[in-house]
Motif scaffolding. Structure first.
Motif, mmCIF file in Angstrom:
data_model
loop_
_atom_site.group_PDB
_atom_site.id
_atom_site.type_symbol
_atom_site.label_atom_id
_atom_site.label_comp_id
_atom_site.label_asym_id
_atom_site.label_seq_id
_atom_site.Cartn_x
_atom_site.Cartn_y
_atom_site.Cartn_z
ATOM 1 N N GLY A 269 0.802 -1.224 0.000
ATOM 2 C CA GLY A 269 0.000 0.000 0.000
ATOM 3 C C GLY A 269 0.832 1.269 0.000
ATOM 4 N N LEU A 270 2.061 1.171 -0.465
ATOM 5 C CA LEU A 270 2.963 2.328 -0.523
ATOM 6 C C LEU A 270 2.838 2.961 -1.914
ATOM 7 C CD1 LEU A 270 5.987 0.563 1.211
ATOM 8 C CD2 LEU A 270 4.375 2.189 2.260
ATOM 9 N N ASP A 271 1.715 3.621 -2.128
ATOM 10 C CA ASP A 271 1.372 4.115 -3.464
ATOM 11 C C ASP A 271 2.398 5.093 -4.032
ATOM 12 O OD1 ASP A 271 -0.901 2.549 -3.254
ATOM 13 O OD2 ASP A 271 -2.165 4.207 -2.598
ATOM 14 N N GLY A 272 2.904 5.985 -3.215
ATOM 15 C CA GLY A 272 3.908 6.939 -3.686
ATOM 16 C C GLY A 272 5.190 6.239 -4.109
ATOM 17 N N ASP A 273 5.628 5.286 -3.295
ATOM 18 C CA ASP A 273 6.814 4.502 -3.651
ATOM 19 C C ASP A 273 6.571 3.753 -4.950
ATOM 20 O OD1 ASP A 273 7.673 5.300 -1.101
ATOM 21 O OD2 ASP A 273 8.071 3.259 -0.399
ATOM 22 N N ALA A 274 5.419 3.111 -5.042
ATOM 23 C CA ALA A 274 5.107 2.305 -6.222
ATOM 24 C C ALA A 274 5.109 3.160 -7.489
ATOM 25 C CB ALA A 274 3.759 1.602 -6.050
ATOM 26 N N ALA A 275 4.549 4.347 -7.412
ATOM 27 C CA ALA A 275 4.513 5.226 -8.588
ATOM 28 C C ALA A 275 5.920 5.647 -9.007
ATOM 29 C CB ALA A 275 3.648 6.453 -8.302
#
Length: 167
Positions: free
Chosen positions: A129-135
């Motif tokens: 759920g680490l959306d910023g990292d994933a992006a």
């Protein structure tokens, strides 16, 4: 460090990928200097700029998790660098175009290692759920894929054909 869960694995792999990128930069510079083709040499310089940007992203993500990205040594990239030196720098070629084809091969092997690394950590970030990292990691993955495709275009656009002809 004992890896207890996916988050621990994610953080460990970020550091490993950072190490892989750091190790690859000097070799990419050497490959760029060894290339006969100006287009190839310029693409390798651009590749190094992309690697540096990826390292900045990895360092920023690590910092966001209270972690220093250094301290890990990626043995996988170490082996790829040994191979790149052997086949792209030290080997003797009677044809400069065949040498350029070898340089592309070695660069792409290193790039594919980075592609695998970015893909894994991006997937872990998504699951966590680490959306910023994933992006941010997806952008690094996309950029690395584009660098790989660019090398393929250089190979298919003339280097490999010239190597066949021995021009």
């Amino acid at each position: 460090m004992t890896i207890k869960n996916l988050k621990d694995l994610y953080l460990d792999q970020l550091k490993d990928l950072y190490s892989a990128c750091k190790q690859s930069m000097p070799m990419v510079t050497e490959l760029g200097r060894a290339a006969k083709s100006r287009e190839l040499s310029e693409a390798l310089i651009a590749g190094n700029q992309g690697i540096a940007r990826g390292m900045e992203v990895l360092a920023s993500i690590c910092d966001g998790h209270g972690m220093d990205p250094t301290g890990e040594h990626c043995r996988g990239m170490e082996g790829l660098i040994v191979e790149a030196r052997k086949h792209g720098i030290e080997a003797s070629y009677g044809d400069e175009d065949a040498h350029d084809a070898a340089i592309i091969t070695q660069y792409q092997r290193m790039a594919h290692y980075a592609i695998a690394g970015y893909g894994c950590v991006r997937t872990f970030a998504n699951r966590l759920g680490l959306d910023g990292d994933a992006a941010a990691l997806q952008e690094c993955l996309d950029n690395t894929w584009e660098g790989d495709r660019h090398m393929t275009r250089i190979a298919e656009g003339g280097v490999n054909m010239a190597a066949v002809d021995g021009r």
